[in-house]
Design an enzyme around this catalytic site. Structure first.
Site, PDB file in Angstrom:
ATOM      1  N   HIS A   3       0.869  -1.175   0.000  1.00 13.68           N
ATOM      2  CA  HIS A   3       0.000   0.000   0.000  1.00 13.68           C
ATOM      3  C   HIS A   3       0.905   1.223   0.000  1.00 13.68           C
ATOM      4  CE1 HIS A   3      -3.825  -2.041   1.807  1.00 13.68           C
ATOM      5  NE2 HIS A   3      -3.204  -2.840   0.944  1.00 13.68           N
TER       6      HIS A   3
ATOM      7  N   GLU B 223       1.175   3.836   1.954  1.00 11.69           N
ATOM      8  CA  GLU B 223       1.767   4.190   3.244  1.00 11.69           C
ATOM      9  C   GLU B 223       2.901   3.238   3.605  1.00 11.69           C
ATOM     10  OE1 GLU B 223      -2.762   4.926   3.549  1.00 11.69           O
ATOM     11  OE2 GLU B 223      -1.434   3.471   2.604  1.00 11.69           O
TER      12      GLU B 223
ATOM     13  N   CYS C 266      -5.982   2.146   5.862  1.00 12.17           N
ATOM     14  CA  CYS C 266      -6.719   0.924   6.186  1.00 12.17           C
ATOM     15  C   CYS C 266      -6.182   0.377   7.516  1.00 12.17           C
ATOM     16  CB  CYS C 266      -6.560  -0.102   5.074  1.00 12.17           C
ATOM     17  SG  CYS C 266      -4.892  -0.817   4.972  1.00 12.17           S
TER      18      CYS C 266
ATOM     19  N   CYS D   6      -2.400  -0.466   7.313  1.00 11.24           N
ATOM     20  CA  CYS D   6      -1.529   0.712   7.257  1.00 11.24           C
ATOM     21  C   CYS D   6      -1.571   1.497   8.553  1.00 11.24           C
ATOM     22  CB  CYS D   6      -1.907   1.583   6.068  1.00 11.24           C
ATOM     23  SG  CYS D   6      -1.537   0.771   4.502  1.00 11.24           S
TER      24      CYS D   6
END
Length: 161
Positions: free
Chosen positions: A59, A61, A88, A91
């Protein structure tokens, strides 16, 4: 400790995160980007690479944090992570465990609905000092709809297709 969170140019740094999101979208990944800022300087950039790297773990991040992991060991508490979609659960947990205390996001993720999760977990709630959303949300939504329509549907309307 970050003394000047409210004095940072959140629009400027979110614009950089949105540039990362656009790069991700153009290469066929989800249009989500992130930057990490320390002392008013970007120290790392990241973008979603789920498709291009064939990994559900990359992801935006996580990508940004991995690029400056050793730096974060010393300076995370003074850093701010800017991300184009609210983090999410994976993350957010990684951000907290990396000791980043300041999170700025563009678009709320109605599917993940992280605010009740944060509020229900005293450990996480205590470690997040600033959690600011809505910065350039319209541009983030535009990029999601353009490059990642399925992700946009989930994020914006809170349900899987």
């Amino acid at each position: 400790m970050l003394a000047n969170f409210h004095e940072l140019d959140h629009v400027h740094f979110m614009s950089d995160a949105l540039n990362e999101a656009e790069k991700a979208g153009k290469r066929g990944d989800r249009a989500i980007g992130a930057v990490i800022v320390h002392q008013n300087e970007i120290i790392a950039r990241g973008s979603n690479q789920i498709e291009s790297a064939d990994s559900n773990l990359i992801h935006a991040e996580i990508d940004a944090m991995n690029k400056c992991a050793s730096y974060l060991r010393k300076h995370a508490r003074e850093c701010v992570i800017y991300t184009t979609v609210e983090p999410c659960i994976m993350c957010l947990s990684t951000i907290v465990m990396a000791n980043i205390r300041n999170i700025v996001y563009a678009t709320e993720d109605r599917y993940m609905n992280m605010k009740p999760f944060i509020q229900s977990n005293p450990y996480i709630e205590k470690r997040i000092h600033n959690y600011l959303g809505g910065i350039l949300a319209e541009r983030s939504i535009e990029l999601l709809k353009m490059y990642s329509p399925e992700t946009a549907e989930v994020v914006l309307h809170g349900h899987k297709l």
